[in-house]
Write a protein that holds these residues in place. Structure first.
Motif, PDB file in Angstrom:
ATOM      1  N   TYR A 293      40.632  66.608  98.201  1.00 57.61           N
ATOM      2  CA  TYR A 293      40.164  66.063  99.448  1.00 57.61           C
ATOM      3  C   TYR A 293      38.990  66.606 100.078  1.00 57.61           C
ATOM      4  O   TYR A 293      38.823  67.856 100.143  1.00 57.61           O
ATOM      5  N   GLU A 294      38.341  65.711 100.655  1.00 56.09           N
ATOM      6  CA  GLU A 294      37.142  66.239 101.483  1.00 56.09           C
ATOM      7  C   GLU A 294      37.321  66.058 102.906  1.00 56.09           C
ATOM      8  O   GLU A 294      37.758  65.028 103.081  1.00 56.09           O
ATOM      9  N   PHE A 295      36.980  67.026 103.886  1.00 54.58           N
ATOM     10  CA  PHE A 295      37.315  66.772 105.092  1.00 54.58           C
ATOM     11  C   PHE A 295      35.933  66.987 105.981  1.00 54.58           C
ATOM     12  O   PHE A 295      35.069  67.660 105.607  1.00 54.58           O
ATOM     13  N   ASP A 296      35.980  66.647 107.026  1.00 51.30           N
ATOM     14  CA  ASP A 296      34.780  66.643 108.144  1.00 51.30           C
ATOM     15  C   ASP A 296      34.883  68.119 108.785  1.00 51.30           C
ATOM     16  O   ASP A 296      33.706  68.285 109.296  1.00 51.30           O
TER      17      ASP A 296
ATOM     18  N   GLN B 229      40.270  69.893 110.652  1.00 55.69           N
ATOM     19  CA  GLN B 229      40.799  68.863 110.158  1.00 55.69           C
ATOM     20  C   GLN B 229      41.717  69.259 108.657  1.00 55.69           C
ATOM     21  O   GLN B 229      42.739  68.635 108.479  1.00 55.69           O
ATOM     22  N   GLU B 230      41.023  70.050 107.960  1.00 54.88           N
ATOM     23  CA  GLU B 230      41.995  70.232 106.693  1.00 54.88           C
ATOM     24  C   GLU B 230      43.031  71.131 107.278  1.00 54.88           C
ATOM     25  O   GLU B 230      44.014  71.076 106.463  1.00 54.88           O
TER      26      GLU B 230
ATOM     27  N   ASP C 138      48.042  61.084 100.262  1.00 53.68           N
ATOM     28  CA  ASP C 138      46.755  60.065 100.222  1.00 53.68           C
ATOM     29  C   ASP C 138      46.921  59.476 101.712  1.00 53.68           C
ATOM     30  O   ASP C 138      45.852  59.315 102.533  1.00 53.68           O
TER      31      ASP C 138
ATOM     32  N   TYR D 212      46.010  62.000 104.544  1.00 57.99           N
ATOM     33  CA  TYR D 212      44.643  61.917 104.410  1.00 57.99           C
ATOM     34  C   TYR D 212      43.881  60.905 105.030  1.00 57.99           C
ATOM     35  O   TYR D 212      42.808  60.982 105.840  1.00 57.99           O
ATOM     36  N   ASP D 213      44.200  59.630 104.756  1.00 59.09           N
ATOM     37  CA  ASP D 213      43.412  58.650 105.152  1.00 59.09           C
ATOM     38  C   ASP D 213      43.540  58.608 106.752  1.00 59.09           C
ATOM     39  O   ASP D 213      42.463  58.102 107.296  1.00 59.09           O
TER      40      ASP D 213
ATOM     41  N   LEU E  13      44.033  60.913 108.894  1.00 61.93           N
ATOM     42  CA  LEU E  13      43.404  62.069 109.619  1.00 61.93           C
ATOM     43  C   LEU E  13      41.988  61.451 109.393  1.00 61.93           C
ATOM     44  O   LEU E  13      41.325  61.713 110.376  1.00 61.93           O
ATOM     45  N   ARG E  14      41.330  60.968 108.485  1.00 65.35           N
ATOM     46  CA  ARG E  14      40.033  60.540 108.413  1.00 65.35           C
ATOM     47  C   ARG E  14      39.737  59.274 109.221  1.00 65.35           C
ATOM     48  O   ARG E  14      38.459  59.249 109.842  1.00 65.35           O
ATOM     49  N   GLU E  15      40.856  58.553 109.549  1.00 62.82           N
ATOM     50  CA  GLU E  15      40.624  57.286 110.521  1.00 62.82           C
ATOM     51  C   GLU E  15      40.680  57.976 111.971  1.00 62.82           C
ATOM     52  O   GLU E  15      40.262  57.129 112.778  1.00 62.82           O
TER      53      GLU E  15
END
Length: 157
Positions: free
Chosen positions: A28-31, A35-36, A69, A72-73, A75-77
Motif C-alpha cells: 500500500y502507498e500512503f500520502d 496515514q500509514e 483493502d 486502505y480505501d 483512509l485514502r478517501e
C-alpha cells in the motif's frame, strides 16, 4: 542444450506461479507516514471475522485481505480512524474489535473473568473454614477419653 534449459525454466515457472500468486504481499502507498501509522493501528485493532484469533494484518484469509483493502480505501478517501471503526462495527458487530466497548451485551466479557476468580476464592475460603471447624469433631467421645488417658499417663511418667 540451450533449448532444454529454457524448457526447464518455463516448466519451473509454471509450477511455481500458482504458489507465488497465493502468497502475494499487500503493498500500500500512503500520502504520509501518519496515514500509514493509522492504517497499521487499525489493522492491528480489527479482528478477522473468519480467523477469530488474528487481527486483519496477520491473517491470510481472503476476508482479511478485503478488510485491509477497505481500510486502505477509506483512509485514502479521508475517513478518520473512528469512522473506519464505526463502519466495521456496523457491518460486522463488536466482535470485530479486539477490545469491545463496555455495554450491556459485552459486560460478561469484561466481568466474567473477575467473577470466576472471586467465585473460586469464595469456594476455597468456605472449604478451609469447614475443614477447620470439623477438625476437632473427628474423634468420637470414646476416642477423646482414650486420648486424654494416654496423655495423662505420659505426664505421670
Amino acid at each position: 542444450m540451450h533449448v532444454l534449459s529454457i524448457l526447464i525454466l518455463l516448466a519451473g515457472a509454471w509450477l511455481v506461479s500458482p504458489v507465488a500468486a497465493q502468497s502475494s504481499i499487500d503493498v500500500y502507498e500512503f500520502d504520509s507516514p501518519a496515514q500509514e501509522a493509522v492504517f497499521r493501528e487499525l489493522t492491528r485493532e480489527l479482528r478477522c471475522p473468519k480467523c477469530q484469533n488474528q487481527d486483519i494484518s496477520d491473517s491470510n484469509a481472503e476476508l482479511a485481505k478485503d478488510l485491509r483493502d477497505k481500510t486502505y480505501d477509506m483512509l485514502r478517501e479521508g475517513n478518520s480512524k473512528q469512522e473506519i471503526i464505526d463502519f466495521m462495527v456496523a457491518r460486522y458487530g463488536n466482535f470485530i474489535l479486539y477490545k469491545p466497548p463496555l455495554m450491556a451485551s459485552t459486560v460478561i466479557l469484561w466481568a466474567g473473568p473477575v467473577l470466576v476468580i472471586l467465585l473460586g476464592l469464595v469456594v476455597i475460603l468456605v472449604r478451609t473454614r469447614r475443614t477447620r471447624r470439623n477438625e476437632g469433631d473427628e474423634l468420637s467421645a470414646e476416642e477423646k477419653k482414650r486420648l486424654a488417658d494416654l496423655l495423662n499417663k505420659d505426664k505421670e511418667s
